[in-house]
Design a protein around this motif. Structure first.
Motif: not given
Length: 636
Positions: A204-207, A218, A220, A236, A238-239, A241, A244-245
């Motif tokens: 998992t990575v954030e972008s 943003p 995840e 992939t 994709v959520t 976020i 959440r942020k």
């Protein structure tokens, strides 16, 4: 060789043998729908024997067949040739199965009949159902899903959530590559992702992704790798976020506020302790300076010098009051105050502390009227406004302007808090030529902890405190500001007709007496001052430095002391506790409590302790002398 016989013991030729042994169910059907001939596969498929089938019609086993439908299919075959269609066949046990039927019409010896080959497509339909379910799950998943060609980042397939998330249609997304969607993506990052997949597997990575409307949000991303028919893809999930942020930011802000609040509380406790100790020191300085002035020759140099000591001491007393206000150990005591004098005092403080690039201009006339307020709060309000104004000009300098004018409002006036009722007001205007504020800042400027200053330069409490003070006074605030055009705050204070109480002058004869007094304080300078002053006025005075010794003295000589003067905060036994214990031994003793804190115990608590008067430190000579005489004369 064995010759197989068919129905009616007719010999079978080679073609008939091949048909009979074929793996696909075969049916020869008369034009009236009667089953003329079937093979073994048909029996196995339906559960009927060939003899049973020979006595049946197609309408008995084909749920979709009817004479009308059968005739229609015949016409279609004659027009277009062999026909393939699906239906459902019924087995002997009552169950049915999906069937794919290929039918044609043949002629033999002058007779026409239909030849149908029937495939049980149960497995195919099950597979198709699973594929439909898989596609449905893919399309309706709560995560945005992308299948991306690994070689060049081209988006091959997406689902409905991806379109909802980005604002693009599925067709638009499938015409894009990852860099079109993720502005931070690069070939280097692609290689990095692939290396991680090779070593760690899915991760998992954030972008961030770019919405069709241009907004960046943003995300995840769960990244996986699949290979299919010699093609490699990145899959992939994709959520978005954003929430959440925002929640993380809110939690961080709350944590920062909590830490700041704890620091402020600790600093307030420290400041309150310092103020208490400083009040004790001031009590000695002011007390002895007053005694020295009374003993000096009027208008002599020494008298003038002592007067300057007293003046400086009173300024220090006011400063301690501000420290106590900061530490929240003071009550808000409203009284008629001259705002102009407080503003002038703030200007004096600013003139010696501001950089030369900031010029102060002011117009503060005298005798404009009184405002019912706490002078310490007004001082804090003016300082906060001026500090904010100076911060707005810290880079380029500018002009800080303060103006105080009378203002008469004849009809309701609008302020940032709503309506301001008609009446007489004093209007304090504090303006700067700094960078000004935009609409967003103006909207939130009074919110607690909101600040545009850099970390470490502000707490976000200054204007919130100003707003609270003005609201508590029944006043109003107006703000005018634009980016790069400076800011002006207009504070409206309601004028009161009450006159300020006149302080009892220190000059004149002090009241005297001959009673016995017990004076208790852990500061030696204060006990010596109290003893010197009161004995000079004719009283007999004994001193103690703690509650235990004082209590023992009263036990040893009950009835000796007419008055107890005690400090509130002492090691061991506090002053109110000492008063309660001594009252048990000598109920008629009078008690004065001295304290360096403005936050007093509740009135009912003081009554239960038998305390008749509370004196705030630093205690003045006049204040102590008058209080002692009044309390003693008020004995029952």
């Amino acid at each position: 060789m064995t010759v197989q016989k068919g129905v009616g013991n007719q010999p079978l030729n080679l073609h008939q043998i091949c048909l009979d042994e074929a793996s696909v169910a075969a049916y020869r059907i008369g034009l009236d729908g009667r089953l003329l001939e079937t093979n073994k596969a048909a029996s196995e498929q339906t559960g009927y024997s060939r003899e049973e089938l020979s006595s049946m019609s197609i309408f008995d086993i084909d749920k979709g067949a009817s004479p009308e439908r059968f005739e229609e299919i015949g016409r279609m075959i004659r027009e277009k040739g062999a026909l393939k269609f699906t239906s459902r066949f019924t087995k002997k046990d009552g169950t049915d199965f999906p069937a794919e039927i290929t039918t044609s019409i043949a002629a033999f010896e002058g007779s026409e009949f239909a030849v149908s080959f029937v495939h049980d497509i149960s497995d195919r339909e099950k597979l198709q159902e699973e594929l439909r379910l898989t596609q449905f799950c893919f399309d309706n998943a709560s995560l945005a899903i992308y299948r991306i060609r690994s070689s060049d980042g081209k988006i091959i397939t997406t689902n409905k959530k991806a379109s909802e998330q980005t604002g693009y249609t599925r067709e638009e997304l499938c015409a894009m590559s990852v860099p079109d969607l993720d502005p931070t993506f690069s070939m280097d990052k692609r290689d990095e992702y692939q290396d991680r997949l090779n070593t760690e597997g899915p991760y998992t990575v954030e972008s961030v992704h770019r919405h069709k409307n241009g907004a960046i949000f943003p995300v995840e991303i769960l990244v996986d790798h699949i290979a299919f028919e010699k093609n490699e893809y990145h899959l992939t999930f994709v959520t978005d976020i954003t929430e959440r942020k925002k929640a993380e930011k809110d939690r961080s802000r709350i944590k920062t506020r909590l830490i700041h609040s704890q620091k402020m509380e600790a600093l307030g406790t420290l400041a309150g302790g310092i103020a208490h100790d400083f009040n004790n020191i001031l009590s000695g300085i002011l007390g002895y300076a007053t005694l020295a002035k009374r003993a000096s020759i009027e208008d002599s140099n020494i008298s003038r010098y002592i007067h300057q000591i007293l003046t400086a001491g009173m300024r220090a007393k006011d400063l301690v009051g501000q420290i106590l206000a900061f530490s929240r150990r003071t009550m808000v005591l409203k009284a008629p105050v001259d705002i102009g004098l407080i503003v002038k005092e703030v200007i004096k403080l600013l003139q010696v502390s501001l950089p030369s690039a900031i010029e102060i201009r002011h117009s503060i006339p005298s005798n404009l009227g009184m405002v019912l307020a706490d002078g310490i709060q007004i001082h804090q309000l003016v300082m906060n406004l001026c500090t904010n104004a100076c911060h707005a000009m810290k880079d380029k300098g500018g002009i800080l302007k303060l103006t105080l004018l009378p203002r008469s409002i004849t009809e309701p006036d609008l302020t940032v808090d709503g309506r301001l009722e008609p009446g007489r007001y004093l209007e304090l205007m504090v303006s700067d030529s700094g960078h000004g504020m935009d609409e967003e800042t103006l909207l939130h400027m009074f919110d607690p902890y909101f600040t545009t200053k850099d970390v470490g330069e502000g707490t976000g409490l200054g204007l919130s405190v100003v707003h609270g003070i003005v609201k508590g006074l029944g006043g109003g605030i107006k703000v005018r500001s634009k980016p790069r055009a400076g800011t002006e705050f207009c504070i409206l204070f309601p004028v009161t007709d009450r006159e300020p109480e006149q302080e009892t002058p220190e000059q004149g004869a002090l009241p005297t007496g001959n009673e016995h007094i017990l004076f208790v304080d852990d500061e030696e300078a204060l006990t010596e001052f109290g003893k010197d002053l009161l004995e000079d006025l004719g009283y007999s005075v004994e001193t103690r430095s703690n509650g235990d010794d004082s209590l023992e003295a009263v036990r040893m000589h009950p009835g000796r002391y007419a008055l107890l003067i005690t400090d509130m905060i002492m090691p061991g036994m506090a002053g109110d506790k000492l008063a309660t214990e001594i009252k048990k031994i000598q109920p008629d003793i009078r008690i004065i409590l001295c304290t360096g804190f403005s936050a007093l115990p509740a009135a009912d608590h003081l009554d239960r302790a038998g305390i008749q008067r509370v004196l705030m430190k630093p205690v003045t000579v006049r204040g102590l002398a008058d209080a002692v005489r009044e309390i003693l004369d008020d004995r029952p």
